[in-house]
Design an enzyme around this catalytic site. Structure first.
Site, PDB file in Angstrom:
ATOM      1  N   LEU A 232       0.814  -1.205   0.000  1.00 41.39           N
ATOM      2  CA  LEU A 232       0.000   0.000   0.000  1.00 41.39           C
ATOM      3  C   LEU A 232       0.857   1.268   0.000  1.00 41.39           C
ATOM      4  O   LEU A 232       1.685   1.466   0.901  1.00 41.39           O
ATOM      5  CB  LEU A 232      -0.931   0.003   1.219  1.00 41.39           C
ATOM      6  N   ASP A 233       0.667   2.104  -1.014  1.00 44.37           N
ATOM      7  CA  ASP A 233       1.338   3.403  -1.138  1.00 44.37           C
ATOM      8  C   ASP A 233       2.858   3.289  -1.140  1.00 44.37           C
ATOM      9  O   ASP A 233       3.568   4.227  -0.748  1.00 44.37           O
ATOM     10  CB  ASP A 233       0.899   4.356  -0.008  1.00 44.37           C
ATOM     11  N   GLU A 234       3.387   2.156  -1.577  1.00 47.34           N
ATOM     12  CA  GLU A 234       4.838   1.973  -1.588  1.00 47.34           C
ATOM     13  C   GLU A 234       5.358   1.565  -2.960  1.00 47.34           C
ATOM     14  O   GLU A 234       6.487   1.089  -3.085  1.00 47.34           O
ATOM     15  CB  GLU A 234       5.250   0.942  -0.533  1.00 47.34           C
TER      16      GLU A 234
END
Length: 289
Positions: A232-234
């Site tokens: 997530l979001d990486e």
């Protein structure tokens, strides 16, 4: 007479003669280089290249160029893509209840600043069906209730995949789509889905991030556009930007500034994708601006 133009992007292990062999191939096939950029990554030992060229020999077709270059790429263990520069990629937009990024991208599309086709807008809510209608773009409401079962989530995501396949989508943009995608959907979208999110130092997660930032007295707020992955979001970062703020600003002002930054950062990332300027480099990207 206008000649067809193409954009070649490639990556491979860095070695002697890459530029020579690529430019030689293009010259041998009646092509003229318009602009070229390359980068050698000392850490990964990989070489990256983007070449924009015109095909001036009418006897040489795009399929012949692709077939011929695929043979060259195989001898050098290249990962390469040859795209028609005049073809508008098909982009699907996904949004929830916050519409500033959606509205900005649609305006850029209507104004001709973003050369894409938009066959579909997908949302888990109904807030923006009228906005979609004003642009004559089909709006697909695919709801997903809070606490939905794994089966319900799978059915909803299958409908998303069906739209991607039906419209031959090249790029999926999560323009503030506030649902976590399953690992399977992230893998299906690998390398062709872009997300935007706020980014602070420190990072604030959960509800009302700008209010949290205000409480901590941050001096910089910003945004990050990145490829979607199962982490997530990486995912690999494409673009970032920041704006300086101060103690006199309330949470509403921070929110307004933050949303402006999000719009600009996402628009840049989408434009670079559409222009075939982004090449994946493991967990990072190379962006030829």
């Amino acid at each position: 007479m206008m000649h067809p133009e193409y954009i070649l992007t490639l990556s491979c292990l860095d070695q002697r003669g890459i530029v020579h062999r690529v430019s030689g191939f293009l010259a041998d096939h009646g092509c003229n280089i318009i602009d070229s950029a390359q980068f050698g990554d000392a850490q990964s030992k990989l070489f990256f290249m983007r070449v924009h060229f015109s095909a001036e020999d009418a006897a040489v077709t795009g399929d012949q160029l692709r077939t011929g270059f695929a043979a060259l790429a195989a001898t050098m263990q290249m990962t390469a893509q040859l795209n028609d520069a005049g073809k508008k990629p098909k982009m699907m937009l996904m949004v929830s209840k916050i519409g500033h990024c959606l509205n900005d991208l649609l305006f850029r599309y209507r104004s001709g600043l973003l050369p894409v086709e938009i066959p579909a807008i997908v949302s888990n809510h109904t807030e923006f069906y009228q906005l979609a209608a004003s642009y004559n773009i089909p709006f697909h409401h695919l709801p997903l209730a809070a606490g939905a079962s794994a089966q319900d989530r799978q059915r909803q995501e299958q409908k998303i995949l069906d739209l991607v396949e039906a419209h031959d989508i090249d790029l999926i943009v999560l323009a503030r789509y506030m649902q976590i995608l399953s690992p399977g959907l992230c893998e299906a979208f690998r390398g062709k889905a872009i997300n935007i999110h706020h980014s602070f130092l420190p990072s604030f997660k959960g509800a009302k991030p700008y209010a949290q930032a205000h409480e901590r007295g941050v001096k910089l707020i910003g945004a990050t556009a990145h490829f979607v992955t199962g982490d997530l979001d990486e995912g690999p970062i494409i673009e970032q930007d920041v704006e300086r703020v101060d103690h006199a600003m309330n949470p509403e002002t921070l929110t307004a500034i933050g949303r402006d930054v999000e719009c600009v950062v996402l628009a840049r990332a989408v434009k670079w994708f559409v222009e075939h300027r982004i090449v994946l480099n493991g967990s990072k990207t190379v962006v030829f601006k």
